[in-house]
Design a protein around this motif. Structure first.
Motif, PDB file in Angstrom:
ATOM      1  N   ARG A 127       0.851  -1.084   0.127  1.00 22.96           N
ATOM      2  CA  ARG A 127       0.050   0.087  -0.021  1.00 22.96           C
ATOM      3  C   ARG A 127       0.743   1.373   0.266  1.00 22.96           C
ATOM      4  N   ILE A 128       2.004   1.169   0.697  1.00 23.87           N
ATOM      5  CA  ILE A 128       2.688   2.436   0.866  1.00 23.87           C
ATOM      6  C   ILE A 128       3.872   2.601  -0.284  1.00 23.87           C
ATOM      7  N   SER A 129       4.486   1.119  -0.797  1.00 25.90           N
ATOM      8  CA  SER A 129       5.562   1.246  -1.633  1.00 25.90           C
ATOM      9  C   SER A 129       5.429   0.691  -3.145  1.00 25.90           C
ATOM     10  N   GLY A 130       4.429  -0.122  -3.163  1.00 26.39           N
ATOM     11  CA  GLY A 130       4.017  -0.794  -4.235  1.00 26.39           C
ATOM     12  C   GLY A 130       3.262   0.165  -5.212  1.00 26.39           C
ATOM     13  N   PRO A 131       2.647  -0.500  -6.386  1.00 29.22           N
ATOM     14  CA  PRO A 131       1.900   0.116  -7.126  1.00 29.22           C
ATOM     15  C   PRO A 131       0.505   0.342  -6.501  1.00 29.22           C
ATOM     16  N   ASP A 132      -0.449   1.187  -6.804  1.00 27.67           N
ATOM     17  CA  ASP A 132      -1.649   1.663  -6.269  1.00 27.67           C
ATOM     18  C   ASP A 132      -2.445   0.366  -6.239  1.00 27.67           C
ATOM     19  N   GLN A 133      -2.881  -0.110  -5.162  1.00 32.90           N
ATOM     20  CA  GLN A 133      -3.785  -1.367  -5.022  1.00 32.90           C
ATOM     21  C   GLN A 133      -4.872  -0.904  -3.987  1.00 32.90           C
ATOM     22  N   SER A 134      -5.476   0.211  -4.229  1.00 42.11           N
ATOM     23  CA  SER A 134      -6.266   0.547  -3.159  1.00 42.11           C
ATOM     24  C   SER A 134      -7.749  -0.001  -3.323  1.00 42.11           C
ATOM     25  N   ALA A 135      -8.559  -0.144  -2.464  1.00 43.76           N
ATOM     26  CA  ALA A 135      -9.763  -1.120  -2.636  1.00 43.76           C
ATOM     27  C   ALA A 135     -10.839  -0.207  -3.284  1.00 43.76           C
ATOM     28  N   THR A 136     -11.643  -0.844  -4.014  1.00 37.95           N
ATOM     29  CA  THR A 136     -12.751   0.002  -4.829  1.00 37.95           C
ATOM     30  C   THR A 136     -13.695   0.002  -3.968  1.00 37.95           C
ATOM     31  N   GLY A 137     -14.019  -0.651  -2.806  1.00 39.14           N
ATOM     32  CA  GLY A 137     -15.069  -0.418  -2.117  1.00 39.14           C
ATOM     33  C   GLY A 137     -15.158  -1.585  -1.116  1.00 39.14           C
ATOM     34  N   LYS A 138     -16.150  -1.397   0.042  1.00 44.30           N
ATOM     35  CA  LYS A 138     -16.041  -2.594   1.075  1.00 44.30           C
ATOM     36  C   LYS A 138     -17.184  -3.581   0.411  1.00 44.30           C
ATOM     37  N   PHE A 139     -16.865  -4.662   1.186  1.00 40.99           N
ATOM     38  CA  PHE A 139     -17.960  -5.481   0.950  1.00 40.99           C
ATOM     39  C   PHE A 139     -19.251  -5.225   1.888  1.00 40.99           C
ATOM     40  N   ARG A 140     -20.397  -5.235   1.169  1.00 48.28           N
ATOM     41  CA  ARG A 140     -21.701  -5.040   1.538  1.00 48.28           C
ATOM     42  C   ARG A 140     -22.679  -5.838   1.339  1.00 48.28           C
ATOM     43  N   ILE A 141     -22.390  -7.065   0.613  1.00 52.86           N
ATOM     44  CA  ILE A 141     -23.267  -7.967   0.344  1.00 52.86           C
ATOM     45  C   ILE A 141     -23.653  -8.654   1.335  1.00 52.86           C
ATOM     46  N   THR A 142     -24.881  -9.211   1.393  1.00 49.96           N
ATOM     47  CA  THR A 142     -25.420 -10.007   2.656  1.00 49.96           C
ATOM     48  C   THR A 142     -24.632 -11.443   2.831  1.00 49.96           C
ATOM     49  N   GLY A 143     -23.886 -11.942   1.928  1.00 45.96           N
ATOM     50  CA  GLY A 143     -23.416 -13.214   2.052  1.00 45.96           C
ATOM     51  C   GLY A 143     -21.832 -12.987   2.431  1.00 45.96           C
ATOM     52  N   ALA A 144     -21.406 -11.766   2.779  1.00 46.67           N
ATOM     53  CA  ALA A 144     -20.023 -11.427   2.974  1.00 46.67           C
ATOM     54  C   ALA A 144     -19.604 -12.164   4.033  1.00 46.67           C
ATOM     55  N   GLN A 145     -20.171 -12.902   5.200  1.00 45.28           N
ATOM     56  CA  GLN A 145     -20.006 -13.166   6.265  1.00 45.28           C
ATOM     57  C   GLN A 145     -19.482 -14.922   5.960  1.00 45.28           C
ATOM     58  N   PHE A 146     -20.148 -15.373   4.814  1.00 50.19           N
ATOM     59  CA  PHE A 146     -19.775 -16.665   4.894  1.00 50.19           C
ATOM     60  C   PHE A 146     -18.368 -16.908   4.019  1.00 50.19           C
ATOM     61  N   ASN A 147     -17.896 -18.012   4.453  1.00 49.40           N
ATOM     62  CA  ASN A 147     -16.486 -18.531   3.897  1.00 49.40           C
ATOM     63  C   ASN A 147     -16.778 -18.666   2.466  1.00 49.40           C
ATOM     64  N   PRO A 148     -16.132 -17.770   1.568  1.00 54.40           N
ATOM     65  CA  PRO A 148     -16.117 -18.081   0.296  1.00 54.40           C
ATOM     66  C   PRO A 148     -15.703 -19.643  -0.464  1.00 54.40           C
ATOM     67  N   LEU A 149     -14.971 -20.043   0.219  1.00 53.23           N
ATOM     68  CA  LEU A 149     -14.486 -21.496  -0.158  1.00 53.23           C
ATOM     69  C   LEU A 149     -15.471 -22.399   0.105  1.00 53.23           C
ATOM     70  N   LEU A 150     -16.308 -22.473   1.128  1.00 51.31           N
ATOM     71  CA  LEU A 150     -17.308 -23.195   1.297  1.00 51.31           C
ATOM     72  C   LEU A 150     -18.485 -23.008   0.372  1.00 51.31           C
ATOM     73  N   VAL A 151     -18.798 -21.800   0.002  1.00 52.41           N
ATOM     74  CA  VAL A 151     -20.033 -21.499  -0.736  1.00 52.41           C
ATOM     75  C   VAL A 151     -19.339 -21.941  -2.146  1.00 52.41           C
TER      76      VAL A 151
END
Length: 908
Positions: A621-645
């Motif tokens: 974030r401070i030395s590499g290329p700009d990799q800032s996030a485009t937005g926070k997860f707001r979806i309902t299923g964000a709490q579930f483990n994506p590997l399991l889903v």
């Protein structure tokens, strides 16, 4: 002379004299033997009828007295009335035994009466003191406490003295019986010899008869000795068996109380924390709020998972525990570990360090919850028993063969340490290394026992290296599989930044060593310093040599010159043409951490404890290329483990459920995971659907009309085509006995009601292997980032927790409320009609359904009322049914009235 006179006797007289003498002698011996046996029997009867029961009752009264004291102490300390009732029951047992002892032991009536009087005097005063302490009114004076202590000691000494005296009399009686038997044996031998001598003189004709008689006598004596010996052995066996039974019952009672209390006290607040934090995560939040709530949510879920494991200790003892085999990221396990332990370690000003060797695979197949439970227990103990210094959790690759890997975990602290004798006690249930440690630090004594069993189930072993006063090191190994098709190698370099010069500064030797190893794995040119002054000298020298540092990673809290002051010095260096970027490392949750992020001399902040990937991301974030996030997860299923889903997406499931509300909840949750769902309303319909189309698994409700879940499962398993079809029970009953019934019927697993989304997806991922490709099924829709709908106001209902269980879908919750007020209004009348018709099974099912729906909606009071109603119907206790139905009906109507107002408010 005498012989000559005898020779003159007529032959007839001589022939008669021989059997006469033999008969007389034999009769005399029989009379003597009978007297001996009669005396022995009298002694044995005395032992059986009086002395042993008296001794046993005296010993039991001492045990019960200890129980009375413990119960009264517990009542005074906790305020629980149940402990007073327990003390009353044990007091009654003691008095009843003394009444029995007076009848059995009339020679010691005065002593027994005194024991009763002493006990009553102590108990009346102790019970009064306990009641006052529970009420927190009129606390006992020191004089009363001293008097109570003297009464207790006086009674204990008297009771022990009486028991010892009874035991002594018992032993003397046993020895008396043995001595009498010995005398009988000696006398019998003498009599036999005399008989042989007399009969031999009289005639040799009856010699054989005399020999036979002597053998009979000898055998009788041996039998008497054998009977006495066997009687003593049986008495000892009875005493040992009784003691073992008492210990086993006490241990079982303690375990049952522990599990019940833990379940009742912790599940409700934990569910509230999980539900409310999840709902908050669905709203617009600042970065700080998002970070705090995410950590709260993760920590609460981990704690609830650990609670469930502790409550399954009976499964471990019965050999019923099974480990999951799912793909997981090791960093997530370590992240949960640091989140859970940060508060306690920060409170004690301890360094919590995580070190993962670069060659350790980042994605593994195993049971992350069980691994996390072991690490949390070991690291938590390390923090608990360490007053100053640090706790280091390290992971190394010990062995790798194909897809199999053996990892070596170590938890090292600078705490109090242990002796070898203390280490030998560590892994025993309900014990810790030393009682003084238990008193000072607390704990149930279950953690290390459970951890050891879980490690053994993971194919590993655990051992301890420790020295008193020099800290401890807990080491264990565990077997895992590498996840196929997943990238396991950690990121080790920056594109275009090979050889970047980095300065690491930390006053902790271990922390600096871990930081240096991580940085070198990124292919950086690393220099280190242990304090601010040394760091400034190193930077000046590097600038002078024309090799300036591009990045400086500084610990915040250091002696003499802290990291922030050092950052200001580096920022103010006029001789530095290219000032290094500053990454400040702050203790997890330290006060002032948010302000550091806005400090102009600091380019970034990384919180301890961190792992390799977190350090990599922070540097990026401070030395590499700009990799800032485009937005926070707001979806309902964000709490579930994506590997399991991803593992369950595309599956085709048959949901067998007769209740419309439960159908809707389960169906929408499953479809949210990308699962195709077909619904059957009873067991017969489920069997018909299975014969018509192919499914990847079945979710089976237990109580249904026409055919229940267990009967349907047994029928399904009779068909060889469905031998391996996963069948998972859906039930509100989660007792171990009922779980065993599910498994015995052929089910693979169970999921409790009300449904928990995380538990649902984890269980499905454990068993389902979708035959269809996931791409053929539409993924779950993403919720909009708009403001969430307000929750309905339902007094006494845990709305937030229930909405979380259905994935945060408020609209679905309103739909469930609408169905409840339509479908459940007449439930009490339906149960009453079923009972009137003699159909208890239908009445029980209706109550069970009401219980499950109330739980889904979060109406705990109604849920408990329905459970009580269900249990009474199930047990045939119909005396209070009408009262229970009236109460349940009133609660249903109150809830429906609240629902009407909430839906009306929503519509307007």
């Amino acid at each position: 002379m005498k012989l000559s006179k005898f020779s003159n006797y007529p032959l007839k007289l001589k022939l008669l004299l021989v059997p006469a003498v033999a008969t007389f002698s034999f009769v005399a011996y029989l009379i003597y033997s009978s007297l001996v046996l009669s005396g022995g029997n009298a002694l044995l009867k005395e032992i059986r009828d009086a002395q042993f029961p008296t001794l046993y009752a005296a010993g039991e009264n001492l045990k019960s007295f200890d129980g009375v004291v413990e119960s009264l102490n517990a009542a005074a300390a906790t305020g629980e009335v149940d402990y007073l009732e327990g003390a009353k029951a044990k007091s009654s047992e003691i008095l009843n035994r003394y009444d029995s002892m007076e009848r059995m032991d009339p020679t010691h009536t005065n002593e027994i009466e005194k024991l009763k009087s002493d006990f009553n005097t102590f108990y009346i005063l102790a019970f009064n003191v306990a009641q006052r302490m529970m009420a927190k009114k009129n606390p006992p004076s020191q004089q009363e406490i001293n008097e109570l202590r003297e009464l207790r000691n006086a009674y204990s000494l008297s009771a022990v003295s009486y028991r010892d005296a009874a035991e002594k009399e018992f032993q003397e009686t046993i020895h008396k019986a043995i001595r009498r038997s010995d005398r009988a044996q000696g006398s019998g031998a003498i009599i036999g010899s005399v008989m042989l001598f007399v009969i031999a003189i009289l005639t040799l004709l009856v010699n054989r008869g005399i020999v036979v008689l002597e053998r009979v006598v000898e055998n009788r004596n041996k039998m008497l000795l054998l009977v006495n010996s066997e009687l003593e052995q049986e008495i000892q066996k009875l005493k040992s068996a009784e003691e073992a039974r008492s210990h086993a019952e006490a241990a079982s009672h303690i375990k049952d109380e522990f599990l019940a209390n833990m379940s009742h006290e912790l599940r409700t607040p934990m569910n509230a924390v999980i539900g409310l934090s999840h709902l908050c995560l669905q709203t617009e939040l600042s970065d700080k709020q998002q970070d705090y709530l995410q950590k709260i949510h993760s920590s609460a879920k981990s704690l609830l998972g650990i609670l469930n494991d502790i409550l399954d200790v009976s499964k471990i003892e019965a050999g019923k525990m099974e480990l999951d085999r799912i793909a997981f990221e090791l960093d997530e396990v370590l992240g949960n570990l640091s989140t859970i332990l940060w508060a306690k370690s920060h409170e004690k000003n301890l360094e919590l360090l995580l070190e993962t060797a670069p060659d350790v695979p980042s994605v593994l197949v195993g049971d992350p919850l069980r691994l996390g439970q072991v690490l949390i227990n070991l690291a938590g103990n390390a923090v608990k028993f360490t007053a100053k210094g640090e706790v280091v959790v390290s992971i190394d690759l010990e062995k790798e063969e194909g897809d199999q890997v053996v990892l070596r975990f170590a938890v090292k602290d600078t705490g109090i340490g242990m002796s070898q004798s203390e280490i030998d006690k560590l892994f025993r249930p309900f014990t810790q290394a030393d009682t003084s440690i238990t008193r000072k630090f607390g704990g149930t004594g279950l953690g290390l026992t459970i951890s050891k069993r879980l490690i053994e189930m993971m194919g590993g072993k655990i051992w301890v290296e420790s020295t008193p006063g020099s800290g401890s090191k807990f080491i264990f190994t565990a077997n895992f599989l590498k996840a196929k098709g997943r990238e396991n190698a950690p990121r080790t370099e920056f594109a275009g930044f090979d050889g970047m010069r980095v300065l690491a500064v930390d006053d902790s030797e271990n922390s600096l060593s871990i930081l240096k190893n991580y940085l070198e794995s990124f292919s950086f040119d690393v220099s280190v310093a242990s304090n601010g002054r040394s760091a400034l000298s190193t930077v000046r020298k590097a600038n002078k040599d024309g090799k300036p540092f591009s990045l400086a990673i500084l610990d915040w809290k250091m002696p003499e010159m802290d990291g922030l002051e050092l950052a200001r010095e580096l920022h103010a260096m006029t001789e530095a043409e290219n000032k290094p970027k500053i990454l400040l490392i702050a203790g997890y949750g330290q006060n002032g951490t948010p302000a550091l992020r806005n400090n102009k001399v600091v380019d970034g902040v990384l919180e301890k404890p961190f792992n390799q990937n977190k350090l990599f991301d922070a540097i990026s974030r401070i030395s590499g290329p700009d990799q800032s996030a485009t937005g926070k997860f707001r979806i309902t299923g964000a709490q579930f483990n994506p590997l399991l889903v991803s593992q369950v997406r595309g599956a085709h499931l048959l949901l067998v459920e007769d209740n419309e509300i439960n159908q809707q909840v389960a169906q929408e949750l499953l479809e949210g995971f990308g699962i195709k769902v077909a619904v059957a309303e009873n067991g017969e319909e489920a069997i018909a659907r299975l014969n018509e189309e192919q499914f990847d698994g079945v979710l089976m409700d237990m109580q249904m009309p026409v055919m229940d879940g267990i009967s349907a499962t047994r029928e399904i398993r009779k068909n060889p085509k469905f031998a391996t079809l996963p069948i998972i029970a859906l039930t509100a009953n989660v007792y171990v006995s009922e779980q065993n019934a599910f498994l015995a019927a052929g089910m693979n697993d169970h999921i409790g009601k009300p449904l928990d989304p995380d538990r649902l997806v984890a269980t499905l991922a454990k068993w389902l292997r979708p035959a269809r490709k996931a791409e053929t099924v539409q993924p779950p829709p993403v919720a909009a980032i708009s403001a969430p709908e307000a929750l309905p106001d339902l007094p006494g209902v845990k709305v937030a927790t229930s909405v979380r269980r259905i994935g945060g879908n408020v609209a679905l919750y309103y739909s469930l409320l609408d169905k409840f007020r339509v479908n459940q209004l007449s439930t009490a009348d339906q149960i009453r009609a079923a009972l009137a018709a003699g159909d208890a099974k239908t009445a029980e099912r209706l109550a069970h359904t009401l219980k499950g729906i109330a739980g889904t909606l979060g109406a705990e009071s109604l849920q408990q009322q329905a459970e009580l109603l269900e249990n009474n119907i199930k047990n045939g206790s119909l005396g209070d049914i009408e009262s229970l139905l009236a109460q349940a009906n009133q609660q249903i109507r109150n809830l429906i009235a609240s629902i009407d107002l909430a839906i009306e408010a929503r519509t307007s």
